[in-house]
Design a protein around this motif. Structure first.
Motif, PDB file in Angstrom:
ATOM      1  N   HIS A 197       0.837  -1.163  -0.275  1.00 17.59           N
ATOM      2  CA  HIS A 197      -0.014  -0.177  -0.144  1.00 17.59           C
ATOM      3  C   HIS A 197       1.049   1.250   0.102  1.00 17.59           C
ATOM      4  O   HIS A 197       0.556   2.354  -0.474  1.00 17.59           O
ATOM      5  N   PHE A 198       1.909   1.254   0.540  1.00 20.07           N
ATOM      6  CA  PHE A 198       3.009   2.134   0.744  1.00 20.07           C
ATOM      7  C   PHE A 198       3.940   2.361  -0.498  1.00 20.07           C
ATOM      8  O   PHE A 198       4.955   2.972  -0.443  1.00 20.07           O
ATOM      9  N   GLY A 199       4.148   1.189  -0.951  1.00 22.03           N
ATOM     10  CA  GLY A 199       5.165   0.881  -1.941  1.00 22.03           C
ATOM     11  C   GLY A 199       6.491   0.848  -1.259  1.00 22.03           C
ATOM     12  O   GLY A 199       7.571   1.021  -1.960  1.00 22.03           O
ATOM     13  N   GLN A 227      16.931  -3.685  -6.245  1.00 16.90           N
ATOM     14  CA  GLN A 227      15.775  -3.466  -5.433  1.00 16.90           C
ATOM     15  C   GLN A 227      15.791  -1.853  -4.992  1.00 16.90           C
ATOM     16  O   GLN A 227      14.376  -1.410  -4.775  1.00 16.90           O
ATOM     17  N   TYR A 228      16.712  -1.354  -4.625  1.00 15.86           N
ATOM     18  CA  TYR A 228      16.687   0.066  -4.086  1.00 15.86           C
ATOM     19  C   TYR A 228      16.241   0.901  -5.304  1.00 15.86           C
ATOM     20  O   TYR A 228      15.661   1.973  -4.883  1.00 15.86           O
ATOM     21  N   GLU A 229      16.937   0.812  -6.272  1.00 15.36           N
ATOM     22  CA  GLU A 229      16.109   1.636  -7.492  1.00 15.36           C
ATOM     23  C   GLU A 229      15.075   1.421  -7.754  1.00 15.36           C
ATOM     24  O   GLU A 229      14.383   2.362  -8.293  1.00 15.36           O
ATOM     25  N   ALA A 230      14.346   0.411  -7.714  1.00 13.42           N
ATOM     26  CA  ALA A 230      12.982   0.088  -8.196  1.00 13.42           C
ATOM     27  C   ALA A 230      12.340   0.942  -6.877  1.00 13.42           C
ATOM     28  O   ALA A 230      11.190   1.436  -7.503  1.00 13.42           O
ATOM     29  N   PHE A 231      12.620   0.603  -5.706  1.00 18.71           N
ATOM     30  CA  PHE A 231      11.797   1.645  -4.853  1.00 18.71           C
ATOM     31  C   PHE A 231      12.040   2.890  -4.837  1.00 18.71           C
ATOM     32  O   PHE A 231      11.207   3.714  -4.629  1.00 18.71           O
ATOM     33  N   TYR A 232      13.188   3.465  -5.115  1.00 18.72           N
ATOM     34  CA  TYR A 232      13.390   4.885  -5.504  1.00 18.72           C
ATOM     35  C   TYR A 232      12.470   5.184  -6.568  1.00 18.72           C
ATOM     36  O   TYR A 232      11.857   6.414  -6.591  1.00 18.72           O
ATOM     37  N   GLN A 233      12.467   4.788  -7.804  1.00 18.42           N
ATOM     38  CA  GLN A 233      11.779   5.017  -9.138  1.00 18.42           C
ATOM     39  C   GLN A 233      10.234   4.834  -8.817  1.00 18.42           C
ATOM     40  O   GLN A 233       9.535   5.675  -8.939  1.00 18.42           O
ATOM     41  N   LYS A 261       8.897  32.900 -10.982  1.00 14.24           N
ATOM     42  CA  LYS A 261       9.324  31.446 -11.778  1.00 14.24           C
ATOM     43  C   LYS A 261       9.201  31.676 -13.389  1.00 14.24           C
ATOM     44  O   LYS A 261      10.148  30.876 -13.932  1.00 14.24           O
ATOM     45  N   ASP A 262       8.898  32.797 -13.978  1.00  7.91           N
ATOM     46  CA  ASP A 262       9.235  33.042 -15.378  1.00  7.91           C
ATOM     47  C   ASP A 262      10.691  33.221 -15.519  1.00  7.91           C
ATOM     48  O   ASP A 262      11.323  33.063 -16.656  1.00  7.91           O
ATOM     49  N   LEU A 263      11.583  33.895 -14.610  1.00  6.30           N
ATOM     50  CA  LEU A 263      12.916  34.121 -14.876  1.00  6.30           C
ATOM     51  C   LEU A 263      13.823  32.931 -14.509  1.00  6.30           C
ATOM     52  O   LEU A 263      14.920  33.026 -14.514  1.00  6.30           O
ATOM     53  N   GLY A 264      12.972  31.762 -14.181  1.00  8.74           N
ATOM     54  CA  GLY A 264      13.753  30.503 -14.090  1.00  8.74           C
ATOM     55  C   GLY A 264      14.198  30.126 -12.432  1.00  8.74           C
ATOM     56  O   GLY A 264      14.957  29.208 -12.377  1.00  8.74           O
ATOM     57  N   ASN A 265      13.466  30.760 -11.615  1.00 10.29           N
ATOM     58  CA  ASN A 265      13.783  30.319 -10.211  1.00 10.29           C
ATOM     59  C   ASN A 265      12.950  28.948  -9.715  1.00 10.29           C
ATOM     60  O   ASN A 265      11.831  28.761 -10.248  1.00 10.29           O
ATOM     61  N   GLN A 266      13.746  28.116  -9.250  1.00 10.29           N
ATOM     62  CA  GLN A 266      13.013  26.880  -8.899  1.00 10.29           C
ATOM     63  C   GLN A 266      13.474  26.549  -7.465  1.00 10.29           C
ATOM     64  O   GLN A 266      14.543  26.760  -7.064  1.00 10.29           O
ATOM     65  N   ILE A 267      12.720  25.721  -6.788  1.00 11.91           N
ATOM     66  CA  ILE A 267      13.319  24.959  -5.904  1.00 11.91           C
ATOM     67  C   ILE A 267      13.216  23.285  -5.954  1.00 11.91           C
ATOM     68  O   ILE A 267      12.413  22.762  -6.503  1.00 11.91           O
ATOM     69  N   LYS A 268      14.512  22.842  -5.560  1.00 13.59           N
ATOM     70  CA  LYS A 268      14.917  21.628  -6.046  1.00 13.59           C
ATOM     71  C   LYS A 268      15.418  20.635  -4.700  1.00 13.59           C
ATOM     72  O   LYS A 268      15.872  21.199  -3.953  1.00 13.59           O
ATOM     73  N   PHE A 269      14.884  19.479  -4.576  1.00 11.75           N
ATOM     74  CA  PHE A 269      15.071  18.524  -3.499  1.00 11.75           C
ATOM     75  C   PHE A 269      16.004  17.554  -4.078  1.00 11.75           C
ATOM     76  O   PHE A 269      15.520  16.712  -4.665  1.00 11.75           O
ATOM     77  N   TYR A 270      17.210  17.782  -3.744  1.00 10.40           N
ATOM     78  CA  TYR A 270      18.133  17.005  -4.643  1.00 10.40           C
ATOM     79  C   TYR A 270      18.357  15.628  -3.760  1.00 10.40           C
ATOM     80  O   TYR A 270      19.006  15.862  -2.549  1.00 10.40           O
ATOM     81  N   PRO A 271      18.244  14.639  -4.300  1.00 13.58           N
ATOM     82  CA  PRO A 271      18.570  13.277  -3.860  1.00 13.58           C
ATOM     83  C   PRO A 271      19.978  12.447  -3.843  1.00 13.58           C
ATOM     84  O   PRO A 271      20.140  11.663  -3.824  1.00 13.58           O
ATOM     85  N   HIS A 272      20.921  13.595  -3.946  1.00 12.87           N
ATOM     86  CA  HIS A 272      22.210  12.705  -3.964  1.00 12.87           C
ATOM     87  C   HIS A 272      22.576  11.797  -3.045  1.00 12.87           C
ATOM     88  O   HIS A 272      22.858  10.696  -3.433  1.00 12.87           O
ATOM     89  N   GLU A 273      22.604  12.214  -1.830  1.00 14.26           N
ATOM     90  CA  GLU A 273      22.991  11.348  -0.568  1.00 14.26           C
ATOM     91  C   GLU A 273      22.020   9.981  -0.564  1.00 14.26           C
ATOM     92  O   GLU A 273      22.154   8.941   0.101  1.00 14.26           O
ATOM     93  N   LEU A 274      20.798  10.366  -1.128  1.00 16.93           N
ATOM     94  CA  LEU A 274      19.775   9.309  -1.029  1.00 16.93           C
ATOM     95  C   LEU A 274      20.021   8.290  -2.102  1.00 16.93           C
ATOM     96  O   LEU A 274      19.664   7.114  -1.569  1.00 16.93           O
ATOM     97  N   ILE A 275      20.272   8.480  -3.253  1.00 17.35           N
ATOM     98  CA  ILE A 275      20.601   7.516  -4.377  1.00 17.35           C
ATOM     99  C   ILE A 275      21.710   6.723  -4.014  1.00 17.35           C
ATOM    100  O   ILE A 275      21.764   5.407  -4.210  1.00 17.35           O
ATOM    101  N   PHE A 276      23.033   7.196  -4.047  1.00 17.45           N
ATOM    102  CA  PHE A 276      24.206   6.768  -4.179  1.00 17.45           C
ATOM    103  C   PHE A 276      24.458   6.371  -2.520  1.00 17.45           C
ATOM    104  O   PHE A 276      25.284   6.930  -2.009  1.00 17.45           O
ATOM    105  N   MET A 277      24.217   5.134  -2.324  1.00 20.33           N
ATOM    106  CA  MET A 277      24.151   4.653  -0.850  1.00 20.33           C
ATOM    107  C   MET A 277      25.294   3.949  -0.372  1.00 20.33           C
ATOM    108  O   MET A 277      25.961   4.202   0.422  1.00 20.33           O
ATOM    109  N   THR A 278      25.660   2.734  -1.404  1.00 22.31           N
ATOM    110  CA  THR A 278      27.146   1.966  -1.256  1.00 22.31           C
ATOM    111  C   THR A 278      28.433   2.428  -1.627  1.00 22.31           C
ATOM    112  O   THR A 278      28.287   3.508  -2.337  1.00 22.31           O
ATOM    113  N   THR A 279      29.583   2.214  -0.997  1.00 16.81           N
ATOM    114  CA  THR A 279      30.797   2.673  -1.399  1.00 16.81           C
ATOM    115  C   THR A 279      30.842   2.098  -2.773  1.00 16.81           C
ATOM    116  O   THR A 279      31.423   3.402  -3.891  1.00 16.81           O
ATOM    117  N   THR A 280      30.395   1.006  -3.376  1.00 18.05           N
ATOM    118  CA  THR A 280      30.657   0.698  -4.748  1.00 18.05           C
ATOM    119  C   THR A 280      30.046   1.918  -5.698  1.00 18.05           C
ATOM    120  O   THR A 280      30.495   2.208  -6.640  1.00 18.05           O
TER     121      THR A 280
END
Length: 405
Positions: free
Chosen positions: A280-282, A296-302, A326-345
């Motif tokens: 129910h919560f994916g 499995q993690y990539e599928a959970f992320y996507q 907004k017309d001038l190009g201002n945006q808020i972004k939630f960047y997932p860098h630390e979220l996606i790349f989990m392992t040392t590999t």
């Protein structure tokens, strides 16, 4: 609350010339935020925890699109508010409080506070709130307002443009997520939770019954009622006084133990119920247990995380900036860098790619692997040895051609 109190006092109880907002199904847009508390289920809490803890790793940034290239804006009042949304919360606190409300009530609200000087609005804070009732109102110009009533009866009416509103299951109601009345709707999930509760109660009752009768005392002679009661009393006394686990009996008595083979719920059934709740919560079971692989993690992320991140990006951009900004190009972004790349590999793979294209700094590489940045490496681009060798070979070849020419 300081800043928040000063801000909402400007709008508190502003009912003049406002009517309930038009709604397509002719229902009055008053929504109660109360509902059945699914959070009492441990499986639900664990599933939501999995998602929220991953989203807390997001980094909120103000970016400006210049020729389709996002450029971070790290200075100014907005950047400061994104780093520290208010005087009580960090970025991760804001995300956690916001997303837990999103899952439990299927609607989550964040108030954007600001001050105005010389016709310019300057943002001062972001405050997640938990109202008990929400009313949508309109003034004669068609501007939309939202009135919040809190459990302590405090109420305030704010312009909807100053309210960040995240909606889950947004299709039954024009203004709110959830059911047609804007309330959290978990009917099907609650059925599964009730089934899970019955199974757990059955297991508990089975365990209790396994300790109720452990054996039968058989007497080899016919006893009258009085003598039987006396022998039972003696037997109970021996049970109470026994410390070795062995009960001494006379030659006329025989103790027959009962084989208590309690059949509990099989593993497949328990797994089915747990996974039905988690679906129910994916949240796949390997994500919950932490025993997952990269695929499995990539599928959970996507499937689960990425749509939420998209909603956060769009709603924050819509409500934080004016139309002109907004017309001038201002945006808020939630960047997932630390979220996606989990392992040392995975981090090694990432930085191999970045250094091959000279797309990161040397200190970024060090920080990603837990090393402190070095002053002597400030502003130095990280380049792979393969790229450097290729460039050296190219220079040598060009130089040789020039000499031969």
């Amino acid at each position: 609350m300081g800043i928040l109190t000063d801000f909402i006092n400007k709008f508190r109880n502003q009912k003049d010339k406002k009517i309930y907002a038009d709604i397509l199904n002719n229902r009055t847009p008053i929504f109660s935020m109360y509902g059945q508390d699914i959070f009492t289920s441990d499986v639900v809490r664990q599933a939501i925890d999995c998602i929220v803890c991953e989203l807390k790793k997001l980094n909120i940034k103000h970016v400006l699109l210049e020729n389709s290239e996002p450029v971070p804006v790290n200075k100014g009042p907005l950047a400061a508010v994104l780093r520290e949304p208010n005087d009580r919360m960090t970025q991760s606190d804001l995300i956690e409080r916001m997303m837990r409300g999103y899952f439990i009530k299927q609607n989550s609200f964040v108030i954007k506070t600001w001050v105005q000087k010389g016709g310019v609005k300057t943002i001062t804070g972001l405050w997640p709130i938990q109202p008990s009732t929400v009313d949508f109102l309109q003034d004669p110009t068609g501007e939309l307002f939202v009135k919040f009533v809190f459990p302590n009866a405090y109420e305030v009416t704010l312009p909807y443009e100053d309210v960040i509103h995240l909606k889950k299951d947004y299709y039954r109601n024009e203004f709110m997520g959830g059911d047609e009345n804007g309330r959290a709707s978990y009917k099907e999930l609650i059925k599964t939770l009730e089934l899970n509760d019955k199974v757990l109660q059955g297991v508990s009752n089975a365990l209790d019954s396994s300790y109720a009768i452990n054996g039968v005392m058989k007497y080899n002679t016919v006893l009258d009622k009085g003598k039987m009661e006396k022998n039972i009393a003696e037997f109970e006394e021996k049970l109470r006084n026994n410390e070795s686990g062995i009960i001494g009996l006379d030659l006329q008595g025989e103790f027959i133990p009962l084989q208590n083979k309690i059949k509990l719920v099989d593993e497949a059934t328990l797994k089915f119920i747990d996974e039905k709740i988690l679906r129910h919560f994916g949240v796949p079971l390997p994500i919950l247990t932490g025993d997952y692989n990269k695929e499995q993690y990539e599928a959970f992320y996507q499937k689960t995380l990425e749509p939420l991140i998209t909603s956060l990006n769009q709603e924050f951009t819509k409500k934080v900036f004016s139309k002109r900004e907004k017309d001038l190009g201002n945006q808020i972004k939630f960047y997932p860098h630390e979220l996606i790349f989990m392992t040392t590999t995975q981090k090694i793979d990432l930085f191999n790619m970045l250094t091959d294209t000279s797309s990161c700094y040397k200190n970024e590489v060090r920080v990603a692997f837990g090393l402190e940045p070095l002053e002597e490496l400030k502003n130095q681009i990280a380049t792979s040895s393969n790229k450097q060798n290729a460039e050296n070979n190219t220079e040598n070849n060009n130089g040789g051609t020039s000499q031969n020419g």
